[in-house]
Motif scaffolding. Sequence first.
Motif, PDB file in Angstrom:
ATOM      1  N   LYS A  75      16.086   3.941  -8.326  1.00  0.00           N
ATOM      2  CA  LYS A  75      15.131   2.878  -8.646  1.00  0.00           C
ATOM      3  C   LYS A  75      14.120   3.330  -9.702  1.00  0.00           C
ATOM      4  O   LYS A  75      13.861   2.606 -10.664  1.00  0.00           O
ATOM      5  CB  LYS A  75      14.401   2.478  -7.350  1.00  0.00           C
ATOM      6  CG  LYS A  75      13.682   1.181  -7.492  1.00  0.00           C
ATOM      7  CD  LYS A  75      13.168   0.493  -6.212  1.00  0.00           C
ATOM      8  CE  LYS A  75      12.956   1.251  -4.977  1.00  0.00           C
ATOM      9  NZ  LYS A  75      12.113   0.534  -4.011  1.00  0.00           N
ATOM     10  N   ASP A 132      16.071  14.487  -9.505  1.00  0.00           N
ATOM     11  CA  ASP A 132      16.595  13.403 -10.358  1.00  0.00           C
ATOM     12  C   ASP A 132      16.045  13.533 -11.763  1.00  0.00           C
ATOM     13  O   ASP A 132      15.165  14.352 -12.026  1.00  0.00           O
ATOM     14  CB  ASP A 132      16.276  12.037  -9.733  1.00  0.00           C
ATOM     15  CG  ASP A 132      14.788  11.747  -9.655  1.00  0.00           C
ATOM     16  OD1 ASP A 132      14.056  12.159 -10.580  1.00  0.00           O
ATOM     17  OD2 ASP A 132      14.340  11.167  -8.640  1.00  0.00           O
ATOM     18  N   GLY A 148       9.568  10.539 -12.892  1.00  0.00           N
ATOM     19  CA  GLY A 148       8.649  11.596 -12.446  1.00  0.00           C
ATOM     20  C   GLY A 148       7.434  10.998 -11.736  1.00  0.00           C
ATOM     21  O   GLY A 148       7.214   9.777 -11.745  1.00  0.00           O
ATOM     22  N   GLY A 204       9.861  -3.385  -2.988  1.00  0.00           N
ATOM     23  CA  GLY A 204       9.765  -2.251  -2.056  1.00  0.00           C
ATOM     24  C   GLY A 204       8.492  -2.407  -1.249  1.00  0.00           C
ATOM     25  O   GLY A 204       7.575  -3.127  -1.668  1.00  0.00           O
ATOM     26  N   LEU A 232       9.279   6.656   1.834  1.00  0.00           N
ATOM     27  CA  LEU A 232       8.964   8.100   1.886  1.00  0.00           C
ATOM     28  C   LEU A 232       8.221   8.468   3.175  1.00  0.00           C
ATOM     29  O   LEU A 232       8.303   9.598   3.638  1.00  0.00           O
ATOM     30  CB  LEU A 232       8.138   8.523   0.665  1.00  0.00           C
ATOM     31  CG  LEU A 232       8.930   8.595  -0.654  1.00  0.00           C
ATOM     32  CD1 LEU A 232       8.035   9.032  -1.807  1.00  0.00           C
ATOM     33  CD2 LEU A 232      10.101   9.568  -0.535  1.00  0.00           C
ATOM     34  N   THR A 233       7.503   7.444   3.750  1.00  0.00           N
ATOM     35  CA  THR A 233       6.836   7.693   5.043  1.00  0.00           C
ATOM     36  C   THR A 233       7.893   7.952   6.116  1.00  0.00           C
ATOM     37  O   THR A 233       7.757   8.847   6.959  1.00  0.00           O
ATOM     38  CB  THR A 233       5.964   6.485   5.435  1.00  0.00           C
ATOM     39  OG1 THR A 233       5.200   6.103   4.299  1.00  0.00           O
ATOM     40  CG2 THR A 233       5.044   6.818   6.583  1.00  0.00           C
TER      41      THR A 233
END
Length: 609
Positions: free
Chosen positions: A509, A534, A538, A563, A568-569
């Motif tokens: 994404k 990746d 960044g 999203g 990530l949590t």
Amino acid sequence: MFYLAVAATGLVLFGFFIFNFSKNQMIQIRGDELQALAALKKRDLINVSEAWRDRLRLIASRTRFRKLLSQHLVTPEVSNVKGMTKIMNDAVRSVSSVRQLSLFSPSGSRILSVGEQISGTETCNINEVMQRRSVLISRIWMGAGSKVYAKLCGPVELNGKVLGVLLGIIDAHELTSIAKSYIGLGKTGETTIAERNENGDARFLTPLRYAKNEGLRIIVPKESTQVPISLALQKKQIYLFGLENIDYRGVPVLSATAYIPELDWGVVTKINRDDALFPLTVLVQKLVVFGLAIMLVILTIGSIVSRTFATPIEKLRSAALRISDGDFGHRVEISGVAEIGKLAEAFNIMLSSLEERTLQLEESEAQQDQLITMLMKSNSELDDFAHIAAHDLKEPLRAIHNHVSFLLEDYEDKLDEDGQKKLNRLKSLSKRMEKLISDLLHFSLLNKQGLAVKDTDLNTVLSDLMDTLYDSLEEKNVEIFIPNPLPVINCDAVRIGELFRNLITNSIKYNENYEKLIEIGCTDKNEKVFYLKDNGIGIEPEHQADIFKIFKRLHNEKKYGVGTGAGLTFVKKIVETHGGRIWVESDGKNGTTFFFTLEAPGEQVAMAV
Ligand code: ADP
């Protein structure tokens, strides 16, 4: 006690060494002394015997005497005998020690005798004297009044012809004087002089210090080789010190031997072994006293050291042991040198502060336990609340969403453009709200549910995931590169699949490149550290801490798509429930690398279903 034993052993060994060394030295010195003395005595005896011979030679050499004898042998006359008697009487009077003189004709008949009447004066071995033509000491014996005499026989010659044999009896007091002189022989020493009798045994020629030698009858058989005089007569010149060396009495002695070939006599200088080693006995006594004194000093020093240092240190040691058993109330009482006293004082101060700190620690531990319990309770209540709230909110929200959809379907033509726009916005907001609530519900489930832990091959997890995402990966031109096979680890396979899915979808994404590259691997040093790298946009360093917070997004939907900011949590929660940690590295321009571990070093994942 140990040190005392070591010191005692050392002292005994040292004493033993000193004793042996001194003993050998002493024997050597004593032996040398005795040998020198034996040589002196030998020289004296030779001198004395020569003096005796000279006296007889002197008498036999009188010219008038010889002429009278010569005449008498041709024509025996009383006047010749008278003349010779007078000369010999003069000689007995004037020549010292000569007690009797007798004259024999070559045929062995006695011509005359002058001087004292002494037994044992019978005759000489005329033939031997005539043959050897020299003065022979033919006998040593003891006469009346324990006087020792020597019988000498010598030729009387005129013009190379033997006219007769002169027999002289000499008072041999010089011989006894030599034997009786004990100078240099200590308290027990003695010089013995012996000749060889007809059997070859030793016969002592002088009175002995420790035995009556009346008639000089004491004999030592030639077989008694342990008696020094026998060895002397075997022509040995040595000094002897052996347990077997004994004198004529059978007493152990240290001795030196000498042999006089001219007389065929043996000489022995000797000293009782006890006497010879007396200084050694004194040395031993001194060593013992010295050793005892040293032991006493060691004992005293030992007890002072023990009282001053060892006992206090032992008290400190046992106090330390009691402390390690939790007895902080114990205190050390020490009297001794100031430094140790100070140490004990410092020790006691340390104990007091240790006791205080332990109490504080126990109190704070109790408080901490209480807090943890409260925290866990409130966390679980919060989870319950989030779960219930999310669950209960979903229904009305879905109803709102449905009603807005119906309103738009039924009344779209009756609403103006602004109304339609607002209803559409309401519809999408309710949809988003539903998604957020779903995520919240999922997050609370991650907390509440345990892990189904089993040995999991991460290669299989990833290949299953890539199968699922196949279309999307193809469509978005994504290449996933796994340089080395991943390990098999103990984890919840479903949760780890979810973790990789979140990270991979983010990498796709948030990537503006046509070719989207993702590398997944594991470094295995002290602990296994997984990474996912990746070539996307960044993450600026200042935002890196925020991205793991729930619902925190760095971009709006228009830029990189929809999203909720919870992905990530979830990832962080999954890592942490596995006992690991997660962090990110990026310079904000050249892609992002996520690192994570799935197990604290040395720990197993504890939560299992
Ligand atoms: P979401 O993707 O739904 O926004 P996440 O929790 O997955 O939520 O991500 C939080 C934010 O972190 C994202 O909004 C994005 O800005 C940033 N982010 C996550 N992964 C990457 C990545 N691979 N590259 C760049 N930015 C990322």
